[in-house]
Motif scaffolding. Structure first.
Motif, short mmCIF file in Angstrom:
data_model
loop_
_atom_site.label_atom_id
_atom_site.label_comp_id
_atom_site.label_asym_id
_atom_site.label_seq_id
_atom_site.Cartn_x
_atom_site.Cartn_y
_atom_site.Cartn_z
N LEU A 67 0.84 -1.19 0.00
CA LEU A 67 0.00 0.00 0.00
C LEU A 67 0.88 1.24 0.00
O LEU A 67 1.72 1.43 0.89
N LYS B 201 -4.88 -2.09 2.68
CA LYS B 201 -3.67 -2.88 2.83
C LYS B 201 -3.99 -4.38 2.70
O LYS B 201 -3.27 -5.12 2.01
N HIS C 21 -0.60 1.73 8.29
CA HIS C 21 -0.92 0.59 7.43
C HIS C 21 -0.21 0.66 6.08
O HIS C 21 -0.31 -0.27 5.28
N THR C 22 0.47 1.76 5.81
CA THR C 22 1.17 1.90 4.53
C THR C 22 2.58 1.34 4.62
O THR C 22 3.18 1.29 5.69
N ASN C 23 3.10 0.93 3.47
CA ASN C 23 4.49 0.48 3.39
C ASN C 23 5.41 1.60 2.92
O ASN C 23 6.59 1.63 3.24
#
Length: 289
Positions: free
Chosen positions: A28, A174, A219-221
């Motif tokens: 994500l 995600k 929740h993001t990469n």
């Protein structure tokens, strides 16, 4: 190892390529932008770079008609300005459509599918991705959600605050990326007060500037903050596809791979054909004293 390589997509963005930053499936990506910070233009450009790399993109248009997204893709591919596009499509879209189709075929472009699914639940998006693959035989590599706030969670929580809802949306996006084995890209917008503060100070947004953004970003990469500085309209030659109509600055706020680190930034000219071109001003190596 072969499987891992297939999950990594290197788009033609020099800054990312130099620093070994691919776009990965099951990941994500997000942008943090101020109000009217140009996030739609930026995500449209990233979508173009993905189809330019031969990947199929599903673009979820939510803040503008789908025709505007298609127009920007055509402009970027064919190198034409907005005024030229209007002239060419005054009576019919046939010439532009045929020219783009030939250009895309000659350069092995992927496909882009643009949908207007306002307020769609993320679970429904997952169902549609499965339908594309099973019924229509379409393999989607990337989902670009124009504005994360405008999709809905699969399970609504009663009496939840807005920042909690946004966090849940990013969590489900995600999970969608992981389960569908695709790239998911979206953005979150800072509120007006935070946007004005950053604009006045001339600084970049950080993860902690808005509570909802901070919780969503967990929740993001990979996450960039974005600043757009537009030019005075009188200084723009709208008939020149290479004329800059503003400057984007991208700053890394969160990363899980590649050589870039938090705080690394790069400037891009936003030209009148909706391409972003890396500025040469800030990539000159300064010798150590």
């Amino acid at each position: 190892l072969t499987h891992a390589e297939e999950e990594e997509i290197y788009v033609a963005i020099d800054w990312l390529q130099r620093n070994d930053v691919p776009l990965k499936k099951k990941v994500l990506y997000a942008f943090i932008a101020t109000t009217n910070g140009g996030k739609t233009i930026l995500k449209t450009w990233f979508s173009f770079k993905l189809i330019e790399a031969g990947k199929n993109v599903l673009y979820l248009a939510q803040e503008e008609p789908y025709s505007d997204t298609i127009r920007r893709i055509h402009q970027a591919a064919l190198g034409i300005t907005e005024s030229k596009y209007k002239e060419l499509t005054k009576d019919t879209f046939q010439w532009v459509t045929e020219r783009y189709a030939k250009h895309a075929k000659d350069n092995n472009y992927g496909e882009i599918y643009v949908a207007e699914w306002g307020g769609i639940k993320i679970g429904t998006i997952a169902d549609k991705l499965k339908e594309f693959k099973e019924v229509k035989g379409l393999e989607i590599d990337a989902l670009v959600v124009d504005y994360g706030k405008l999709v809905d969670t699969t399970i609504s929580k009663k009496n939840s605050q807005e920042w909690e809802r946004i966090s849940t949306i990013f969590q489900e996006l995600k999970i969608l990326a992981m389960e569908q084995k695709i790239i998911v890209m979206t953005s979150v917008q800072l509120n007006r007060e935070a946007s004005q503060k950053l604009t006045q100070n001339g600084t970049m947004a950080d993860l902690h500037d808005v509570a909802g953004a901070y919780d969503a970003m967990t929740h993001t990469n990979y996450c960039w903050s974005v600043r757009l500085q537009g030019k005075n309209g009188e200084d723009i030659d709208y008939d020149n596809p290479d004329c800059s109509q503003g400057m984007y600055t991208l700053m890394v706020q969160k990363q899980k791979y590649g050589k870039l680190r938090k705080g690394d930034q790069r400037m891009f000219h936003w030209n009148t054909s909706h391409q972003l071109v890396e500025s040469m001003i800030d990539i000159i190596d300064i010798p150590e004293l």
